[in-house]
Write an enzyme that holds these catalytic residues in place. Structure first.
Site, short mmCIF file in Angstrom:
data_model
loop_
_atom_site.label_atom_id
_atom_site.label_comp_id
_atom_site.label_asym_id
_atom_site.label_seq_id
_atom_site.Cartn_x
_atom_site.Cartn_y
_atom_site.Cartn_z
N PRO A 1 -60.86 -97.42 -36.21
CG PRO A 1 -62.73 -96.30 -37.46
CD PRO A 1 -61.42 -97.12 -37.95
CB THR B 1 -66.63 -94.59 -29.99
OG1 THR B 1 -66.94 -93.99 -30.94
CG2 THR B 1 -67.02 -93.86 -28.97
CG HIS C 1 -67.78 -93.13 -39.38
ND1 HIS C 1 -68.33 -94.59 -40.11
CD2 HIS C 1 -68.03 -93.64 -38.12
CE1 HIS C 1 -68.61 -95.27 -39.06
NE2 HIS C 1 -68.51 -94.88 -37.94
CE1 TYR D 1 -72.44 -92.86 -34.66
CE2 TYR D 1 -71.49 -94.82 -35.34
CZ TYR D 1 -71.77 -94.09 -34.65
OH TYR D 1 -71.69 -94.67 -33.22
NE ARG E 1 -77.09 -109.75 -40.87
CZ ARG E 1 -76.32 -109.73 -40.05
NH1 ARG E 1 -74.76 -109.31 -40.03
NH2 ARG E 1 -76.50 -110.11 -38.63
NE ARG F 1 -63.92 -106.68 -31.70
CZ ARG F 1 -64.63 -108.03 -32.19
NH1 ARG F 1 -65.39 -108.41 -31.20
NH2 ARG F 1 -64.70 -107.85 -33.57
#
Length: 369
Positions: free
Chosen positions: A25, A27, A177, A182, A271, A318
């Site tokens: 996904p 935006t 999501h 979010y 991390r 991407r």
């Protein structure tokens, strides 16, 4: 499986996939002002139908969860009709497509929301990032109000209603999501959930409660086999902080693993090694995203996580954005298209549906070198 693992079929609980490449996904701000996807959205996703599975950009479940101007919704009849054009185009091209439901929580601004109101969130914690508002501009974030228990129940109901709308619109399923800062993530993270009630930080059960309630409610509404969940443990995007993600996410997965969801969509980062730590807690299909907040995922990186068993599928963001025929490019060893960064978040076809597929001339060049 060694070479071209990503291009092998996968028998998912929710259907046969021709390859293991998922369009992540992303935006793109190609909604109309009322939240209906523009007609070019159908072209955009249909162009990428060769993905094993497409997951749409984040879609707000109700105007209460709208995070940015021209982000599309799934609340009204117009929204459903607009998305039906998208799903019909993808299915006609042989693809499969899930709708990602994205409630913004603290993200949002009166100038970026149809209702013109301020956002609500688990706690009064302001986002550190500028907000996309009308006419392509950005504004300083506003202070969210604290969600009441009634607000929380409404948010669960909004997700259920939007999931039903997604199925009515022809989507093959829905992804919640729970990642990337979010609303669901805001309840899970240390610095955005400062509550002391049943949805707060007092216990692990409380911290995961909202996520569990949304998952269960939507699974009951549309069927667990049509529901996926995206999580990004330890992701610092948009000022999120999780000192020790492991116990929280292990508890969450242990609570929902038995529901029989379609998949878990999990991002990995330096991390916190989420794939290594959480794979033993998930018995179903797992989609890995290994390029979050870093370099775009390569074919080799995707092959590695499938070959070593950490994931069944791999999502590409991407690369699919710029390259509609990405599986074919991987098959013939051709590179993806370059990114048109100037038109990434604009409102038209440029930098959206004008990325070329590999033509005969380019194919000949790539296979002869």
């Amino acid at each position: 499986m060694t070479q071209n693992t990503l291009l092998t079929p996968y028998a998912a609980p929710f259907g046969h996939l021709p390859n293991r490449m998922v369009m992540a996904p992303m935006t793109r701000f190609r909604g109309e002002e009322d939240g209906t996807p523009q007609p070019i959205v159908a072209d955009y996703y249909a162009q990428r139908a060769s993905a094993g599975l497409i997951v749409t950009e984040g879609i707000w479940p109700s105007s209460r969860g709208q995070s940015g101007w021209r982000i599309p919704g799934l609340e009204t009849a117009a929204h459903v009709a607009g998305w039906r054009r998208v799903t019909e185009a993808v299915h006609a091209a042989g693809g499969r497509i899930y709708a990602q439901l994205m409630h913004g929580g603290r993200h949002g601004h009166p100038l970026s929301r149809i209702d013109g109101d301020a956002p609500a969130a688990p706690s009064v914690v302001v986002s550190p990032e500028l907000v996309h508002v009308r006419d392509g501009g950005k504004a300083e974030p506003v202070t969210p109000r604290v969600m009441t228990v009634d607000d929380i129940r409404t948010a669960v109901d909004d997700h259920v209603a939007a999931a039903r709308n997604a199925i009515e619109a022809g989507f093959d399923g829905v992804e919640l999501h729970g990642a990337n800062s979010y609303l669901i993530h805001q309840f899970l993270a240390d610095n955005t959930n400062l509550r002391d009630d049943a949805y707060g930080r007092g216990s692990m059960e409380n911290r995961i409660r909202f996520a569990v309630e949304v998952v269960r409610a939507v699974a009951d509404a549309i069927g667990a086999e049509r529901l996926g969940l995206r999580l990004s443990p330890g992701n610092p995007q948009f000022g999120m902080y999780e000192a020790d993600p492991g116990p929280v996410y292990r508890a969450l997965l242990d609570e929902i693993d038995g529901l029989g969801l379609a998949y878990l969509h999990l991002t990995d980062n330096d991390r916190y090694p989420a794939l290594d730590d959480l794979r033993p807690h998930w018995s179903g299909t797992l989609i890995a995203n290994v390029g979050e907040n870093g370099d775009p995922t390569t074919k080799e990186a995707g092959e590695a996580v499938v070959a070593d068993g950490r994931a069944d599928l791999v999502s590409y963001g991407r690369a699919f954005l710029t390259t509609p025929d990405l599986p074919h490019r991987f098959a013939v060893g051709a590179p993806p298209n370059d990114l048109d960064a100037a038109h990434l978040y604009t409102n038209g076809a440029e930098g959206y549906t004008d990325y070329p597929a590999l033509g005969a001339r380019e194919l000949q060049t790539s296979t002869s070198t």
